[in-house]
Design a protein around this motif. Structure first.
Motif: not given
Length: 339
Positions: A290-296, A325-330
């Motif tokens: 998923t994409i971590d859009p920088g919510r924190r 943002f960061t792409l979280r590869v799982r």
């Protein structure tokens, strides 16, 4: 005797002003000094007199947060992050739900309840520029979300187009070419759905892959049932696809469930990517790329920006700040390097 600021300052070996800065959460205090004051506060059992402080400052010590729907994981987690940052800054948060409806959002901007707070963090879905232009300039407000208005209001947002392009590019890099997009909304060029679809199409164009409208499925709600129903619709219509991009995580998680029901292996036959990096994305089976859009960062920045306006210490005019943002590869879309 009840300990005072003077007692804390004497024990910590600092000025009363420094103690006040630490207690009130001001960021520009050296870590060693902050630690010394916090040790003195703990040792003495000092508790700030919030009522007296607020009477002196003319402030309530509270801020408001208005989001569309706390039953949606994204907004629930965002609210938790806002509250955590507010606690660090020694203020409380009053939370409102608007349902994302324009009338309720407009009513909130005019509500006397806002008089109980020093400022508002608002995630609008229904408002337009005219609604915001008519707001009272004296009341500090910070907007969250994708819809950046041409209005003199601070705004904290995310890189929807770039992040969605990265999500689709990740799927393309692993050889996927028939990528279904779940969660489109009609006439949503300025909202999250429209911006993320733009990013998806930009990635296809950059890779020389033709856009197929049959792969884009509109959903009324961005929830698990919407994602599952969208996949079932694709399967029922016989649309071939080898990847799914859910425009948020709950759509993607619902899609994984429907794919499993249909006997389609994830990620073997179909890779799945979401957007938001909800906490549950790490614990689904398979875990969700998923994409971590920088919510924190968004939550913390919104609180700090608002409190800066409340204290009249924020420099310059209204600002629009954008999170990285960061792409979280799982496991659901491991990419070529993970195979």
């Amino acid at each position: 005797m009840t300990p005072t600021l003077h007692d804390v300052a004497r024990l910590a070996g600092v000025s009363i002003k420094t103690v006040s800065n630490v207690v009130n959460g001001h960021p520009h205090v050296r870590p060693a000094t902050r630690a010394a004051v916090e040790r003195a506060v703990a040792e003495l059992g000092y508790t700030p007199n919030l009522t007296a402080r607020n009477l002196r400052s003319g402030r309530t010590g509270a801020i408001a947060l208005a989001v569309p729907d706390l039953s949606l994981s994204y907004f629930a987690e965002l609210a938790g992050m806002v509250i955590a940052r507010a606690e660090e800054r020694r203020v409380v948060v009053l939370v409102e739900q608007t349902g994302g409806e324009r009338d309720r959002e407009r009513e909130l901007l005019r509500s006397p309840r806002l008089g109980l707070t020093d400022g508002l963090i608002l995630s609008p879905l229904g408002l337009d520029a005219t609604d915001l232009a008519a707001r009272a300039d004296a009341y500090p407000t910070v907007l969250l979300g994708e819809r950046v208005f041409d209005a003199a209001i601070d705004h904290v947002t995310m890189r929807n187009i770039d992040a969605a392009q990265a999500a689709t590019s990740h799927l393309l890099a692993s050889g996927r070419r028939r990528i279904a997009v779940l969660g489109a909304h009609e006439d949503d060029g300025e909202g999250a759905a429209g911006l993320r679809l733009q990013g998806h199409r930009a990635a296809l164009a950059a890779a020389g892959v033709a856009f197929d409208p049959a792969l884009v499925v509109a959903t009324r709600f961005w929830d698990r049932s919407g994602g599952a129903d969208a996949v079932r619709d694709l399967v029922a219509r016989g649309v071939a696809f080898d990847a799914v991009f859910g425009l948020n995580d709950t759509l993607a998680l619902g899609a994984i469930r429907a794919l499993q029901e249909a006997g389609r292996r994830v990620p073997g036959e179909v890779e799945v990517v979401g957007f938001d990096d909800l906490d549950e994305a790490r614990y689904s089976i398979p875990s969700l790329t998923t994409i971590d859009p920088g919510r924190r960062w968004i939550a913390q920045t919104a609180v700090d920006m608002l409190l800066g306006r409340v204290a009249d210490s924020a420099p310059g005019g209204p600002r629009v700040l954008t999170a990285d943002f960061t792409l979280r590869v799982r496991e659901s879309a491991p990419g070529l390097s993970r195979r």
